[in-house]
Design a protein around this motif. Structure first.
Motif, PDB file in Angstrom:
ATOM      1  N   GLU A 134       0.832  -1.204   0.000  1.00 59.21           N
ATOM      2  CA  GLU A 134       0.000   0.000   0.000  1.00 59.21           C
ATOM      3  C   GLU A 134       0.862   1.248   0.000  1.00 59.21           C
ATOM      4  O   GLU A 134       0.569   2.209  -0.707  1.00 59.21           O
ATOM      5  CB  GLU A 134      -0.955   0.005   1.196  1.00 59.21           C
ATOM      6  CG  GLU A 134      -2.102  -0.960   1.040  1.00 59.21           C
ATOM      7  CD  GLU A 134      -3.120  -0.877   2.177  1.00 59.21           C
ATOM      8  OE1 GLU A 134      -2.854  -0.212   3.198  1.00 59.21           O
ATOM      9  OE2 GLU A 134      -4.189  -1.483   2.025  1.00 59.21           O
ATOM     10  N   PHE A 138      -3.485  13.164  -1.625  1.00 55.64           N
ATOM     11  CA  PHE A 138      -3.838  11.749  -1.515  1.00 55.64           C
ATOM     12  C   PHE A 138      -5.204  11.561  -0.865  1.00 55.64           C
ATOM     13  O   PHE A 138      -6.060  10.849  -1.390  1.00 55.64           O
ATOM     14  CB  PHE A 138      -2.778  10.955  -0.742  1.00 55.64           C
ATOM     15  CG  PHE A 138      -3.176   9.526  -0.559  1.00 55.64           C
ATOM     16  CD1 PHE A 138      -3.089   8.636  -1.617  1.00 55.64           C
ATOM     17  CD2 PHE A 138      -3.682   9.065   0.647  1.00 55.64           C
ATOM     18  CE1 PHE A 138      -3.484   7.313  -1.479  1.00 55.64           C
ATOM     19  CE2 PHE A 138      -4.082   7.748   0.802  1.00 55.64           C
ATOM     20  CZ  PHE A 138      -3.985   6.877  -0.263  1.00 55.64           C
ATOM     21  N   ILE A 173       0.880   4.242  -2.835  1.00 52.71           N
ATOM     22  CA  ILE A 173       0.695   5.655  -2.503  1.00 52.71           C
ATOM     23  C   ILE A 173       1.863   6.464  -3.052  1.00 52.71           C
ATOM     24  O   ILE A 173       1.670   7.510  -3.681  1.00 52.71           O
ATOM     25  CB  ILE A 173       0.534   5.839  -0.976  1.00 52.71           C
ATOM     26  CG1 ILE A 173      -0.778   5.208  -0.513  1.00 52.71           C
ATOM     27  CG2 ILE A 173       0.589   7.321  -0.603  1.00 52.71           C
ATOM     28  CD1 ILE A 173      -0.907   5.054   1.002  1.00 52.71           C
TER      29      ILE A 173
END
Length: 149
Positions: free
Chosen positions: A13, A60, A17
């Protein structure tokens, strides 16, 4: 939001990102080697002097929040499994469109077209990090979005 759903693979993950942020903020520097590109991006901004912590977080979090609220927690899944290319394409398009104005209903129609689009999936099968293929795929996604009403 857990990108992968229930099974939490934190390092994967984090890489996703980072990949999104690097492509969003520094795409023009991408030459086709993702590992070198990500390392260079992190090195350039290691002290958060080029891109602030707030800008990174806001970019984000607002992008992922929009996709999650509009499409749902399985937005990045194709054929019951997480798809990196779908994630990357949606995140980059959404982040750029959020800087303007983004309507959830239009985005839903675009998403439904994208996940069924044979050209998109054909552009997502081989050499996905090759610069030419990545540019072609992202331009295709952008055009598909522009043509969605």
């Amino acid at each position: 939001m857990n990108l992968y759903g229930k099974s939490n693979n934190r390092s994967a993950e984090q890489e996703l990102i980072l990949r999104f942020l690097a492509l969003h903020f520094d795409f023009e520097e991408y030459r086709g080697n993702m590992v070198d590109f990500l390392n260079h991006f992190m090195l350039k901004n290691q002290n958060l002097e080029l891109i602030s912590k707030n800008e990174i977080q806001n970019t984000f979090l607002s992008t992922i929040a929009f996709i999650n609220s509009c499409i749902g927690s399985k937005a990045f899944y194709h054929k019951k499994s997480f798809n990196r290319v779908l994630y990357e394409s949606l995140m980059i398009l959404t982040a750029s469109q959020l800087q303007k104005s983004l309507d959830c209903q239009i985005f839903k129609r675009f998403y439904e077209l994208l996940v069924k689009d044979e050209v998109f999936w054909s552009l997502s099968q081989h050499s996905t990090t090759n610069r030419k293929n990545l540019v072609l795929r992202l331009k295709y996604v952008e055009e598909l979005f522009k043509n969605t009403h």
